[in-house]
Write a protein that holds these residues in place. Structure first.
Motif, short mmCIF file in Angstrom:
data_model
loop_
_atom_site.label_atom_id
_atom_site.label_comp_id
_atom_site.label_asym_id
_atom_site.label_seq_id
_atom_site.Cartn_x
_atom_site.Cartn_y
_atom_site.Cartn_z
N SER A 19 -4.25 11.69 2.35
CA SER A 19 -3.83 11.40 0.98
C SER A 19 -3.50 12.70 0.25
O SER A 19 -4.32 13.62 0.21
CB SER A 19 -4.95 10.66 0.24
OG SER A 19 -4.74 10.69 -1.15
N GLY A 20 -2.29 12.76 -0.33
CA GLY A 20 -1.91 13.93 -1.10
C GLY A 20 -2.80 14.12 -2.32
O GLY A 20 -3.15 15.25 -2.68
N ALA A 21 -3.18 13.02 -2.95
CA ALA A 21 -4.05 13.10 -4.13
C ALA A 21 -5.41 13.69 -3.74
O ALA A 21 -5.98 14.51 -4.48
CB ALA A 21 -4.22 11.72 -4.74
N LYS A 22 -5.92 13.30 -2.59
CA LYS A 22 -7.22 13.83 -2.15
C LYS A 22 -7.13 15.32 -1.84
O LYS A 22 -8.05 16.09 -2.15
CB LYS A 22 -7.71 13.06 -0.92
CG LYS A 22 -9.10 13.49 -0.47
CD LYS A 22 -9.58 12.71 0.74
CE LYS A 22 -10.97 13.18 1.18
NZ LYS A 22 -11.42 12.47 2.41
N VAL A 23 -6.03 15.74 -1.24
CA VAL A 23 -5.84 17.16 -0.94
C VAL A 23 -5.84 17.98 -2.22
O VAL A 23 -6.48 19.03 -2.32
CB VAL A 23 -4.53 17.38 -0.14
CG1 VAL A 23 -4.18 18.86 -0.09
CG2 VAL A 23 -4.65 16.82 1.26
N ASP A 60 1.77 17.67 -8.31
CA ASP A 60 2.24 16.66 -7.36
C ASP A 60 3.62 16.21 -7.82
O ASP A 60 3.75 15.48 -8.79
CB ASP A 60 1.28 15.48 -7.30
CG ASP A 60 1.65 14.49 -6.20
OD1 ASP A 60 2.72 14.67 -5.57
OD2 ASP A 60 0.89 13.54 -5.97
N GLU A 61 4.67 16.65 -7.15
CA GLU A 61 6.05 16.33 -7.52
C GLU A 61 6.65 15.30 -6.56
O GLU A 61 7.86 15.19 -6.43
CB GLU A 61 6.90 17.60 -7.53
CG GLU A 61 6.45 18.62 -8.58
CD GLU A 61 7.34 19.85 -8.63
OE1 GLU A 61 8.25 19.96 -7.77
OE2 GLU A 61 7.14 20.70 -9.52
N SER A 62 5.79 14.53 -5.91
CA SER A 62 6.27 13.50 -4.97
C SER A 62 7.00 12.41 -5.74
O SER A 62 6.59 12.02 -6.83
CB SER A 62 5.10 12.90 -4.20
OG SER A 62 4.35 13.90 -3.56
N ASP A 63 8.09 11.92 -5.18
CA ASP A 63 8.84 10.80 -5.77
C ASP A 63 9.51 10.03 -4.65
O ASP A 63 9.26 10.27 -3.47
CB ASP A 63 9.86 11.30 -6.81
CG ASP A 63 10.81 12.36 -6.25
OD1 ASP A 63 11.03 12.37 -5.02
OD2 ASP A 63 11.33 13.18 -7.03
N GLY A 87 0.82 -1.21 0.00
CA GLY A 87 0.00 0.00 0.00
C GLY A 87 0.85 1.25 0.00
O GLY A 87 2.09 1.21 0.13
N SER A 88 0.18 2.40 -0.15
CA SER A 88 0.87 3.70 -0.19
C SER A 88 0.08 4.70 0.63
O SER A 88 -1.11 4.50 0.91
CB SER A 88 0.98 4.19 -1.63
OG SER A 88 -0.31 4.49 -2.15
N PRO A 89 0.71 5.82 1.03
CA PRO A 89 -0.03 6.82 1.81
C PRO A 89 -1.26 7.36 1.07
O PRO A 89 -2.26 7.69 1.71
CB PRO A 89 1.02 7.93 2.03
CG PRO A 89 2.33 7.24 1.93
CD PRO A 89 2.14 6.15 0.92
N ASP A 90 -1.19 7.45 -0.25
CA ASP A 90 -2.34 7.94 -1.02
C ASP A 90 -3.49 6.95 -1.02
O ASP A 90 -4.66 7.33 -1.06
CB ASP A 90 -1.93 8.22 -2.47
CG ASP A 90 -1.30 9.59 -2.61
OD1 ASP A 90 -1.50 10.42 -1.69
OD2 ASP A 90 -0.61 9.85 -3.60
N ILE A 94 -8.43 21.02 -3.40
CA ILE A 94 -8.03 22.36 -3.84
C ILE A 94 -8.53 22.62 -5.26
O ILE A 94 -9.03 23.71 -5.57
CB ILE A 94 -6.50 22.52 -3.76
CG1 ILE A 94 -6.02 22.32 -2.31
CG2 ILE A 94 -6.07 23.90 -4.25
CD1 ILE A 94 -4.51 22.32 -2.14
N ALA A 95 -8.39 21.61 -6.13
CA ALA A 95 -8.84 21.75 -7.52
C ALA A 95 -10.34 22.01 -7.59
O ALA A 95 -10.81 22.79 -8.44
CB ALA A 95 -8.47 20.51 -8.32
#
Length: 749
Positions: A269-273, A294-297, A114-117, A277-278
């Protein structure tokens, strides 16, 4: 209860439905509370977690071993200890392996966990591999040393531990959430070093308060670098009562004009944030943001980039809005509900939790020492028998070779016990040759010293506490780390209002005598040259901005708030104010004002009364408006006057008979509404008959010039030239020179 179970001749027991359902639901409730949803204060684990850890240890999946397929662990757990669905067991196992979910993961996984998102995006158990993490040693390292109580598994074929012998108060390390029947638990994670320091303090000072312990346990420590912004007083109350909430806020910095978010709250989740905003941008509720990325890597697990519209945007104010309106800031419920050492569920405060765990730990250490003491005594007993065999080795060998029952002969000949004789007989021939008296006596001495030491510890509560303290310090040194979630004091976040979202453009609001309102862009418009409906004319005009509302006063002293940005264009005649506000029929309008929330105004009536008010207090979302000015009998409202400061500013009050009084603005009270105080003394009878009234009330400061108009004549005076007219508020004032007895108006330049 009168209903009882009846047994009939056919052997069938009959019970009332009410009695059956009550018992069935109560049994189910107790099962969910005690055997599924709540953790035990001793090892901090729910039954499914405890069974996973124990099954993995039985499979040899320790931190030093190789990973094995997760399906193998899940199969053992559901087949031997936990007869539930494999997906439920695997999800519990996944949670213990996710470093973004657990502050100190208990499972070391290989593969997609799994991932944080998307924490539930883990691969199936047939693909992933796992073993216990090093941190799991604090739960298992003493398991085989007589420390745990055991109970039969679900089918009675195996035994499983009731609670693992945890070397640290694990219940607070990773925390947990659970929903039982009629109760729930929400325990946040904490830092190992902080909890151990609190335990040591409590060992040394058993009467320490929760406030004392909070000197060490500053607050929760989540598996993220986001800030914990809950005030210290709220955290203390939470630890004192066992209930409360914590708040986390994202960490950001400015980089080349962009806002870069580098840490998100726990389970965010960064994607949800970015979606949140969008959504605001698409709804045109966030005009100050132009781009999101989203520049997460792998190198930067969290890097969300927000691009403001321009460098003039206040980024801190923008982020304050996003904290209030998105998951960049989150609240977490705290409910320290757990099963105590008495086997009952209860919400506990920090002192109770640590006290109960220390009781559990001392009992565990005592069991471990007793277990070790028994082994030492058994070994010493055997060594005594081996020493007898060594001293009489030739005869012992002869007895073993020649006698039919050598054990009985050895026991009778040398006066040794059955256990000692058995140990002699179990020796191999080559071991007899190696037996040395010095080695046996050395082992006896070493074990005797250890026995004496253990007996001293078991016989002294102080020594036992010292041992527990040393072991806590050693465990903290081995498994502790620095705090991840900093505790920071921050102001309360506040979302933008609709007015805040608007651009601050200059606008002129025009209100006609008949109550038609409109607005023109800019402040340069010639309001005198505007056209009005037949029979109508200019009433009032004010210069303001599109993000500042206007308040219109009617003859009764009520104020009606209108949004200036939504007013019709000046090209037409506007729209009636009655369409926006519930104005009483036939009411006339006597004034209009606008400004910033903290802008001060002089509010007055021609009866000679007034006060200082803040613009924010005059606004109302109610279409019926709000009462602002109380008007004495025979009085009328005077136009409001903006005040820049109450320091070194003076009120000028002038009656139609030419009486003028000048006094400091600071002498007037600041009110939200009301009649106010007396500005200029006018007898009430003269006011009621309109014989005398205030022509105007205005404000003047040093450097400004007051101009008094009386017909075609006018008189100009600076502030220092008004000394003759200065006096205490509420006096009659002094008369102006001859020719200015009938004043029309006054102006300030």
């Amino acid at each position: 209860m009168t209903n009882t179970i009846d047994t009939y001749q056919d052997g069938i027991e009959r019970v009332s439905l009410k009695q059956y359902t009550e018992k069935a639901y109560l049994d189910y409730s107790m099962y969910v509370i005690l055997d599924r949803a709540l953790p035990h204060v001793g090892d901090g684990l729910k039954p499914v977690q405890r069974r996973i850890i124990y099954a993995m240890s039985e499979l040899g999946l320790k931190a030093s071993s190789k990973h094995k397929k997760s399906a193998r662990t899940v199969g053992d757990v559901i087949g031997k200890f936990h007869p539930h669905g494999d997906s439920a067991v695997y999800e519990a196992m996944v949670l213990m392996a996710q470093p973004f979910s657990y502050r100190y993961p208990l499972v070391d996984g290989q593969g997609n966990w799994g991932s944080p998102d998307d924490p539930k995006s883990f691969a199936a158990m047939r693909y992933t591999e796992s073993k216990l993490s090093r941190f799991a040693e604090i739960l298992l390292s003493e398991l085989g040393q007589g420390t745990a109580s055991w109970q039969p598994n679900f089918d009675g074929t195996l035994d499983e531990p009731v609670a693992l012998p945890a070397r640290l108060p694990y219940v607070l390390m990773n925390g947990t959430t659970g929903i039982a029947v009629g109760m729930a638990t929400d325990i946040p994670p904490h830092n190992v070093n902080e909890i151990v320091d609190a335990c040591i303090h409590l060992l040394e000072q058993p009467k320490a308060t929760v406030a004392d312990l909070c000197q060490y346990v500053k607050g929760p420590d989540y598996p993220t670098d986001a800030e914990v912004i809950t005030p210290a007083a709220d955290l203390l109350k939470m630890y004192e009562t066992g209930r409360g909430s914590t708040k986390m806020r994202s960490v950001y910095h400015k980089e080349d004009g962009d806002i870069v978010v580098t840490a998100l709250p726990h389970q965010t989740s960064g994607a949800k944030v970015l979606e949140q905003i969008a959504a605001q941008m698409q709804a045109k509720k966030l005009p100050m943001v132009t781009d999101l990325r989203d520049e997460s890597d792998h190198e930067h697990p969290t890097r969300l980039v927000i691009t403001p519209r321009s460098n003039r945007i206040d980024t801190d104010q923008l982020m304050n809005h996003l904290f209030a309106s998105t998951d960049l800031e989150r609240n977490y419920r705290v409910n320290l509900n757990m099963i105590g050492i008495d086997g009952r569920p209860k919400v506990k405060n920090l002192h109770t939790i640590l006290s109960e765990w220390l009781t559990f730990r001392k009992d565990t250490v005592r069991k471990r020492l007793n277990h070790r003491l028994e082994k030492i005594l058994r070994r010493l007993h055997i060594l005594e028998g081996l020493l007898v065999a060594f001293l009489n080795i030739d005869e012992v060998i002869h007895i073993i070779r020649t006698e039919e029952k050598p054990k009985l002969v050895l026991m009778e000949r040398y006066g040794i016990s059955d256990t000692q004789a058995e140990a002699i007989l179990d020796l191999k021939l080559r071991q007899l040759a190696k037996l040395e008296e010095i080695a046996i006596r050395a082992e006896q001495d070493e074990l005797s010293r250890e026995r004496d030491m253990i007996e001293k510890i078991l016989g002294s509560e102080a020594r036992l506490k010292t041992l527990v303290k040393k072991e806590l310090i050693a465990a903290a040194a081995a498994y502790g780390d620095d705090r991840r979630s900093p505790l920071v004091a921050r102001a309360e976040s506040k979302a933008f209002s609709e007015e805040d979202m608007l651009s601050s453009d200059p606008v002129t609001v025009i209100l006609s005598d008949k109550g038609w309102i409109r607005a023109a862009k800019g402040h340069e418009i010639d309001v005198e040259g505007l056209s009005f409906k037949a029979g109508d004319k200019l009433g009032f005009a004010i210069k303001t901005k599109t993000n500042q509302p206007a308040v219109i006063l009617d003859a009764t002293g009520r104020g009606y708030t209108v949004a200036t940005h939504s007013l019709p264009s000046v090209r037409g005649h506007g729209e009636p104010l009655t369409g926006r506000c519930n104005v009483p029929s036939g009411s006339t309008f006597e004034g209009m004002l606008s400004g910033k929330e903290d802008q001060l105004f002089l509010m007055a009536t021609d009866a000679g009364y007034g006060f200082i008010g803040k613009f924010a207090d005059f606004q109302s979302k109610n279409k019926a408006g709000k009462a602002i000015l109380s008007i004495p009998k025979g009085g009328q409202i005077l136009p409001p006057v903006a005040i820049d400061s109450v320091v070194d500013h003076y009120v000028v009050a002038l009656s139609n008979e030419g009486r003028m009084l000048v006094f400091p603005v600071a002498d007037l009270p600041q009110l939200a509404k009301g009649k106010g105080n007396k500005l200029l003394s006018i007898p009430s009878a003269r006011v009621a008959n309109r014989d005398e009234y205030l022509v105007a009330a205005t404000v003047i400061a040093d450097g400004q010039r007051l101009i008094v108009h009386a017909g075609k004549r006018h008189l100009g005076m600076k502030l220092d030239e008004l000394e003759h007219y200065r006096g205490e508020r509420g006096r009659r004032g002094h008369k102006l020179p001859r020719g200015f007895q009938n004043v029309d108006k006054i102006e300030v330049e």
